[in-house]
Motif scaffolding. Structure first.
Motif, mmCIF file in Angstrom:
data_model
loop_
_atom_site.group_PDB
_atom_site.id
_atom_site.type_symbol
_atom_site.label_atom_id
_atom_site.label_comp_id
_atom_site.label_asym_id
_atom_site.label_seq_id
_atom_site.Cartn_x
_atom_site.Cartn_y
_atom_site.Cartn_z
ATOM 1 N N ALA A 216 0.835 -1.207 0.000
ATOM 2 C CA ALA A 216 0.000 0.000 0.000
ATOM 3 C C ALA A 216 0.868 1.255 0.000
ATOM 4 O O ALA A 216 0.580 2.239 -0.705
ATOM 5 N N LEU A 217 1.925 1.261 0.789
ATOM 6 C CA LEU A 217 2.835 2.406 0.845
ATOM 7 C C LEU A 217 3.541 2.614 -0.494
ATOM 8 O O LEU A 217 3.702 3.748 -0.964
ATOM 9 N N LEU A 218 3.957 1.524 -1.117
ATOM 10 C CA LEU A 218 4.636 1.631 -2.410
ATOM 11 C C LEU A 218 3.684 2.118 -3.495
ATOM 12 O O LEU A 218 4.084 2.837 -4.416
ATOM 13 N N THR A 219 2.417 1.743 -3.381
ATOM 14 C CA THR A 219 1.415 2.214 -4.341
ATOM 15 C C THR A 219 1.128 3.694 -4.139
ATOM 16 O O THR A 219 0.997 4.455 -5.106
ATOM 17 N N HIS B 114 3.169 5.846 -2.836
ATOM 18 C CA HIS B 114 4.401 6.615 -3.089
ATOM 19 C C HIS B 114 5.206 5.902 -4.179
ATOM 20 O O HIS B 114 6.199 5.219 -3.898
ATOM 21 N N PRO B 115 4.791 6.012 -5.426
ATOM 22 C CA PRO B 115 5.431 5.242 -6.512
ATOM 23 C C PRO B 115 6.911 5.551 -6.709
ATOM 24 O O PRO B 115 7.629 4.760 -7.319
ATOM 25 N N GLU B 116 7.370 6.681 -6.187
ATOM 26 C CA GLU B 116 8.791 7.016 -6.308
ATOM 27 C C GLU B 116 9.639 6.340 -5.244
ATOM 28 O O GLU B 116 10.875 6.381 -5.299
ATOM 29 N N ALA B 117 8.986 5.714 -4.264
ATOM 30 C CA ALA B 117 9.697 5.146 -3.119
ATOM 31 C C ALA B 117 10.491 3.899 -3.491
ATOM 32 O O ALA B 117 10.157 3.177 -4.438
ATOM 33 N N GLU B 118 11.532 3.676 -2.725
ATOM 34 C CA GLU B 118 12.357 2.481 -2.880
ATOM 35 C C GLU B 118 12.287 1.658 -1.602
ATOM 36 O O GLU B 118 12.093 2.194 -0.508
ATOM 37 N N ILE B 119 12.457 0.342 -1.752
ATOM 38 C CA ILE B 119 12.410 -0.558 -0.604
ATOM 39 C C ILE B 119 13.766 -0.582 0.079
ATOM 40 O O ILE B 119 14.813 -0.619 -0.573
ATOM 41 N N ILE B 120 13.749 -0.605 1.400
ATOM 42 C CA ILE B 120 14.975 -0.820 2.160
ATOM 43 C C ILE B 120 14.720 -1.966 3.133
ATOM 44 O O ILE B 120 13.685 -2.026 3.794
ATOM 45 N N ALA B 121 15.662 -2.896 3.172
ATOM 46 C CA ALA B 121 15.560 -4.036 4.093
ATOM 47 C C ALA B 121 16.717 -3.933 5.079
ATOM 48 O O ALA B 121 16.661 -3.175 6.037
ATOM 49 N N GLY B 122 17.824 -4.666 4.824
ATOM 50 C CA GLY B 122 18.985 -4.553 5.705
ATOM 51 C C GLY B 122 19.702 -3.230 5.576
ATOM 52 O O GLY B 122 20.294 -2.720 6.514
ATOM 53 N N GLY B 123 19.663 -2.648 4.379
ATOM 54 C CA GLY B 123 20.275 -1.346 4.149
ATOM 55 C C GLY B 123 21.741 -1.365 3.789
ATOM 56 O O GLY B 123 22.358 -0.311 3.615
ATOM 57 N N SER B 124 22.334 -2.557 3.654
ATOM 58 C CA SER B 124 23.773 -2.634 3.406
ATOM 59 C C SER B 124 24.166 -2.077 2.045
ATOM 60 O O SER B 124 25.321 -1.690 1.839
ATOM 61 N N ASP B 125 23.238 -2.029 1.094
ATOM 62 C CA ASP B 125 23.507 -1.401 -0.204
ATOM 63 C C ASP B 125 22.866 -0.021 -0.297
ATOM 64 O O ASP B 125 23.512 0.947 -0.689
ATOM 65 N N VAL B 126 21.585 0.074 0.081
ATOM 66 C CA VAL B 126 20.843 1.323 -0.101
ATOM 67 C C VAL B 126 21.476 2.471 0.676
ATOM 68 O O VAL B 126 21.676 3.572 0.141
ATOM 69 N N LEU B 127 21.825 2.254 1.941
ATOM 70 C CA LEU B 127 22.377 3.335 2.751
ATOM 71 C C LEU B 127 23.736 3.796 2.237
ATOM 72 O O LEU B 127 24.051 4.992 2.256
ATOM 73 N N VAL B 128 24.538 2.842 1.762
ATOM 74 C CA VAL B 128 25.841 3.214 1.195
ATOM 75 C C VAL B 128 25.647 4.085 -0.040
ATOM 76 O O VAL B 128 26.325 5.104 -0.228
ATOM 77 N N GLN B 129 24.687 3.715 -0.887
ATOM 78 C CA GLN B 129 24.444 4.484 -2.110
ATOM 79 C C GLN B 129 23.868 5.861 -1.816
ATOM 80 O O GLN B 129 24.170 6.836 -2.512
ATOM 81 N N ILE B 130 23.033 5.969 -0.780
ATOM 82 C CA ILE B 130 22.525 7.288 -0.378
ATOM 83 C C ILE B 130 23.677 8.159 0.122
ATOM 84 O O ILE B 130 23.794 9.334 -0.244
ATOM 85 N N ARG B 131 24.538 7.580 0.933
ATOM 86 C CA ARG B 131 25.677 8.332 1.465
ATOM 87 C C ARG B 131 26.602 8.805 0.347
ATOM 88 O O ARG B 131 27.180 9.890 0.414
ATOM 89 N N GLU B 132 26.730 7.979 -0.700
ATOM 90 C CA GLU B 132 27.583 8.341 -1.831
ATOM 91 C C GLU B 132 26.921 9.355 -2.761
ATOM 92 O O GLU B 132 27.563 9.862 -3.679
ATOM 93 N N PRO C 138 5.079 -2.238 -10.182
ATOM 94 C CA PRO C 138 4.776 -1.175 -9.221
ATOM 95 C C PRO C 138 3.997 -1.714 -8.017
ATOM 96 O O PRO C 138 3.021 -2.460 -8.176
ATOM 97 N N GLY C 139 4.464 -1.360 -6.836
ATOM 98 C CA GLY C 139 3.795 -1.776 -5.618
ATOM 99 C C GLY C 139 4.179 -3.154 -5.128
ATOM 100 O O GLY C 139 3.739 -3.573 -4.053
#
Length: 295
Positions: A18-21, A23-41, A162-163
């Motif tokens: 429901a949240l992804l629907t 906010h279609p621009e949103a990305e999923i984050i689970a452990g964050g070991s990749d996503v957080l590094v890429q945000i920081r970069e 999507p979603g």
């Protein structure tokens, strides 16, 4: 440090979709070991995130009513390596994910994140290809199940509608019964490094251990996405396991793999180690299956 526009925390699969629907621009984050590094970069600066970390229903390993092996997408690598069902049914998957990063990464990194990244170097991916794994996806329109080979579309891109979120990896009973495997990772460093090439080989021997009833081989970093190698598989299927056959098996993979030149390794080097990995992997898988190499 982290340029995040908004963070939503889902407590259930239904809430996540429901949240992804919404906010279609949103990305999923689970452990964050990749996503957080890429945000920081700065590569994902200003991201809107939907966290699925709190959905405990997506963790754990189990057998369903048909004895298909189900791995929740939030199951971390450490749990997979030490899970009793994994060690009983497909221990090679535990061995493969135990080569990812270091202990900290393996404690937070998830198998869902590793596959949803869509990268060809993921250590779990080639192993799952060799097990004929399926991917369970849940979204606003319900659940769909894809062969993992269809889930990967191109480098870094997977078939998530999507979603949708990935909710499980499934190894069908027919895909693991009687099979034994071996995974080889080649990297420039002995630990904490991305695979230069990865190779997973599974075999099923005849009851008397004298015939290769089936062989499956898959690679990472041998093409833009993880891939099976049908030419080599067809060459040895139904044959008597010999050292000469294993050598021919290694040579046959060159018909299908197409690695690239990069700063990590040249195409020629990846082809060379890919050939060696196939030969050695077949031999080790045969040994694990209780067979021998005949003259």
């Amino acid at each position: 440090m982290y340029d995040i526009k908004a963070l939503y925390e889902a407590a259930s699969v239904e809430e996540a979709t429901a949240l992804l629907t919404a906010h279609p621009e949103a990305e999923i984050i689970a452990g964050g070991s990749d996503v957080l590094v890429q945000i920081r970069e700065g590569r994902r600066a200003g991201a809107t995130l939907v966290s699925i970390q709190g959905i405990d229903a997506l963790r754990g390993v189990s057998l369903d009513a048909e004895e298909n092996l189900r791995i929740g997408s939030l199951t971390c690598f450490t749990k997979i390596t030490h899970d009793p069902l994994i060690n009983e049914i497909i221990p090679v998957l535990g061995e493969a994910v135990d080569q990812i990063g270091g202990p900290q990464i393996r404690n937070i990194g998830t198998i869902g994140g590793n596959t949803c990244n869509g990268v060809t170097s993921a250590d779990s991916a080639s192993t799952l290809f060799a097990w004929d794994a399926q991917v369970e996806l849940t979204g606003p329109e319900g659940v769909r199940i894809l062969p993992i080979a269809d889930f990967y579309l191109s480098a870094g891109k997977v078939d998530l509608h999507p979603g949708e979120i990935q909710t499980a990896i499934i190894i069908p009973k027919a895909a693991y019964t009687g099979y034994y495997g071996h995974y080889t990772k080649y990297a420039m460093r002995g630990a904490m490094d991305i695979a230069t090439t990865g190779c997973s080989v599974n075999v099923r021997l005849s009851a008397d251990k004298t015939t290769l009833e089936d062989v499956r081989i898959a690679y990472g970093v041998a093409g833009p996405i993880p891939m099976r190698v049908p030419t080599a598989e067809a060459l040895v299927r139904g044959q008597r396991p010999t050292a000469a056959l294993a050598e021919a098996f290694g040579q046959a993979v060159l018909e299908d793999i197409n690695p690239r030149d990069s700063w990590r390794a040249s195409k020629a080097f990846r082809c060379h180690i890919g050939e060696v990995m196939a030969e050695r992997g077949l031999k080790k898988a045969i040994t694990r299956a209780g067979g021998i190499l005949y003259e």
